[in-house]
Design a protein around this motif. Structure first.
Motif, short mmCIF file in Angstrom:
data_model
loop_
_atom_site.label_atom_id
_atom_site.label_comp_id
_atom_site.label_asym_id
_atom_site.label_seq_id
_atom_site.Cartn_x
_atom_site.Cartn_y
_atom_site.Cartn_z
N VAL A 21 1.13 20.66 -15.91
CA VAL A 21 -0.14 21.47 -16.10
C VAL A 21 0.14 23.04 -15.52
CG1 VAL A 21 -2.38 22.15 -15.32
CG2 VAL A 21 -1.70 19.77 -15.69
N MET A 22 0.96 23.04 -14.49
CA MET A 22 1.55 24.51 -14.12
C MET A 22 2.53 25.09 -14.74
SD MET A 22 -1.10 25.04 -12.11
CE MET A 22 -0.31 26.69 -11.21
N ASN A 23 3.11 24.41 -15.55
CA ASN A 23 4.33 24.72 -16.51
C ASN A 23 5.56 25.09 -15.74
OD1 ASN A 23 5.71 24.89 -18.80
ND2 ASN A 23 4.79 26.86 -19.47
N PHE A 24 5.90 24.35 -14.63
CA PHE A 24 6.84 24.79 -13.84
C PHE A 24 8.20 24.50 -14.65
CE2 PHE A 24 3.95 24.23 -10.34
CZ PHE A 24 4.37 25.22 -9.29
N THR A 25 9.02 25.54 -14.49
CA THR A 25 10.39 25.26 -14.91
C THR A 25 11.31 25.91 -14.19
OG1 THR A 25 10.27 27.57 -16.27
CG2 THR A 25 9.36 25.54 -17.49
N ILE A 26 12.87 25.86 -14.69
CA ILE A 26 13.73 26.50 -13.80
C ILE A 26 13.48 28.14 -13.47
CG2 ILE A 26 16.08 26.71 -13.59
CD1 ILE A 26 16.68 24.19 -14.85
N LEU A 64 0.78 -1.31 -0.19
CA LEU A 64 0.05 0.07 0.05
C LEU A 64 0.78 1.34 0.01
CD1 LEU A 64 -2.84 1.17 0.23
CD2 LEU A 64 -2.63 0.84 2.50
N LEU A 65 2.04 1.24 0.83
CA LEU A 65 2.77 2.37 0.92
C LEU A 65 3.65 2.73 -0.49
CD1 LEU A 65 4.45 4.65 2.46
CD2 LEU A 65 5.94 2.89 3.14
N MET A 66 3.77 1.70 -1.19
CA MET A 66 4.33 1.93 -2.62
C MET A 66 3.64 2.15 -3.63
SD MET A 66 6.76 -1.92 -2.90
CE MET A 66 7.19 -1.49 -4.55
N ILE A 67 2.21 1.66 -3.40
CA ILE A 67 1.27 2.57 -4.28
C ILE A 67 0.88 3.80 -4.18
CG2 ILE A 67 -1.45 2.10 -4.91
CD1 ILE A 67 -1.01 -0.85 -4.26
N LEU A 68 0.81 4.26 -2.77
CA LEU A 68 0.79 5.80 -2.65
C LEU A 68 1.86 6.39 -3.10
CD1 LEU A 68 -0.79 5.30 1.06
CD2 LEU A 68 -2.11 6.01 -0.96
N ILE A 69 3.28 5.99 -3.01
CA ILE A 69 4.40 6.76 -3.26
C ILE A 69 4.26 6.99 -4.83
CG2 ILE A 69 6.89 6.54 -3.73
CD1 ILE A 69 6.92 5.15 -0.78
N LEU A 70 3.63 6.11 -5.75
CA LEU A 70 3.72 5.95 -7.09
C LEU A 70 2.49 7.16 -7.57
CD1 LEU A 70 3.93 2.31 -8.09
CD2 LEU A 70 5.58 4.15 -8.41
N ILE A 71 1.50 7.00 -6.73
CA ILE A 71 0.28 8.06 -6.98
C ILE A 71 0.90 9.39 -6.75
CG2 ILE A 71 -1.79 8.71 -6.30
CD1 ILE A 71 -2.74 5.88 -5.86
N ASN A 72 1.45 9.54 -5.59
CA ASN A 72 1.98 10.74 -5.29
C ASN A 72 2.92 11.33 -6.33
OD1 ASN A 72 2.45 13.15 -3.89
ND2 ASN A 72 4.01 12.27 -2.28
N LEU A 73 3.76 10.32 -6.90
CA LEU A 73 4.81 10.86 -7.94
C LEU A 73 4.08 11.16 -9.34
CD1 LEU A 73 7.88 11.35 -8.67
CD2 LEU A 73 7.84 8.68 -9.15
N ALA A 74 2.93 10.45 -9.39
CA ALA A 74 2.44 10.91 -10.85
C ALA A 74 1.54 12.23 -10.65
CB ALA A 74 1.31 9.54 -11.01
N LEU A 75 1.06 12.50 -9.41
CA LEU A 75 0.29 13.78 -9.33
C LEU A 75 1.41 14.88 -9.23
CD1 LEU A 75 -2.23 12.76 -6.37
CD2 LEU A 75 -2.71 13.21 -9.00
N THR A 76 2.41 14.63 -8.47
CA THR A 76 3.38 15.74 -8.75
C THR A 76 3.86 16.05 -10.04
OG1 THR A 76 4.32 15.18 -6.65
CG2 THR A 76 5.65 16.44 -7.90
N ILE A 77 4.20 14.86 -10.83
CA ILE A 77 4.65 15.09 -12.23
C ILE A 77 3.47 15.91 -13.07
CG2 ILE A 77 5.26 14.16 -14.43
CD1 ILE A 77 6.70 12.05 -12.79
N TRP A 78 2.18 15.39 -12.79
CA TRP A 78 1.05 15.97 -13.63
C TRP A 78 0.86 17.46 -13.12
CZ3 TRP A 78 -3.72 17.80 -11.59
CH2 TRP A 78 -4.61 18.33 -12.56
#
Length: 260
Positions: A57-62, A39-53
């Motif tokens: 979407v917000m077009n974050f750059t350096i 379950l912890l691994m699934i939550l980490i993957l979901i959190n990583l996917a949401l962060t990348i999304w």
């Protein structure tokens, strides 16, 4: 205890099997642990996917986020932006060659305050009109020439020509009123009062015409003796006024050398 009894006891203890104790988690505890790790691994993957999304979407750059860029001089904002709360900035300017457009559904207010947060100057543009508040208001040309100035003491018009327009080709009327003071009109060359279809009225208890030239009568018609204190106001054909020494009759004809 005899020697035979000791030997018999040792033989009994050596004949017993040694006991083995298992170390670890087994059974339902082991299965729960694996479940929580999964379950912890699934939550980490979901959190990583949401962060990348979110970054996508917000077009974050350096350099910044979306149309907002962070530069050495401050923040650079491109495109249309909406501010829901008050905006505090030292300087706001557009790109070179591009206009700066401000839009509001109600009004746009610019306030200047001092260190005690007291209002000094205010500029408000709204649906009811344009309002400016301050100690002085000035309008200058591109060359820095003063065109209009207003404060508590006076209003100055610096343009070469003042033109008043109304709804029709000619304005219905202009009224200049000073209820508690004087009205002065001073110019360097000529001051003209012209009425094309009407008349010019001077209504006062006393009208003074200062520094009018005095017409000189001929020697034969001039009288000598006491100093003349009564004069006649005369008008030349071109509208010029002059003074003539008063007599039993009009003396304008004999003193009209001013009109020449």
């Amino acid at each position: 205890m005899t020697q035979e009894q000791c030997t018999h006891r040792n033989n009994v203890q050596s004949s017993e099997k040694p006991q083995v104790y298992k170390v670890g988690i087994y059974g339902w505890r082991k299965r729960c642990l694996y479940f929580f790790v999964l379950l912890l691994m699934i939550l980490i993957l979901i959190n990583l996917a949401l962060t990348i999304w979110i970054l996508k979407v917000m077009n974050f750059t350096i350099d910044g986020m979306g149309n907002l860029r962070i530069t050495e001089k401050g923040l650079k904002l491109e495109g249309d932006s909406e501010f829901l709360q008050p905006l505090y900035a030292k300087e706001i300017q557009s790109k070179p060659g591009r206009p700066l457009f401000l839009q509001s559904s109600r009004n746009v207010s610019v306030n200047i305050v001092n260190s005690n947060n007291q209002l000094l100057t205010q500029l408000v543009t709204g649906s009811n009109g344009f309002k400016a508040r301050g100690k002085m208001f000035e309008v200058k040309s591109t060359t820095g020439k003063l065109l209009f100035s207003a404060d508590e003491q006076e209003v100055v018009v610096g343009a070469e020509r003042l033109r008043v327009m109304g709804e029709s080709p000619a304005p219905k009327g202009i009224q200049i009123l000073a209820e508690a003071g004087d009205i002065q009109a001073i110019c360097r060359n000529e001051l003209r009062l012209e009425s094309k279809d009407g008349e010019i009225s001077l209504d006062a208890r006393r009208i003074r015409l200062m520094r009018l030239p005095e017409g000189k009568a001929s020697t034969s018609s001039s009288s000598s003796g006491t100093r003349q204190t009564v004069y006649e106001v005369c008008v030349c054909p071109n509208g010029r006024l002059f003074l003539s020494q008063a007599g039993p009759g009009s003396t304008c004809q004999i003193s009209n050398n001013v009109c020449l």
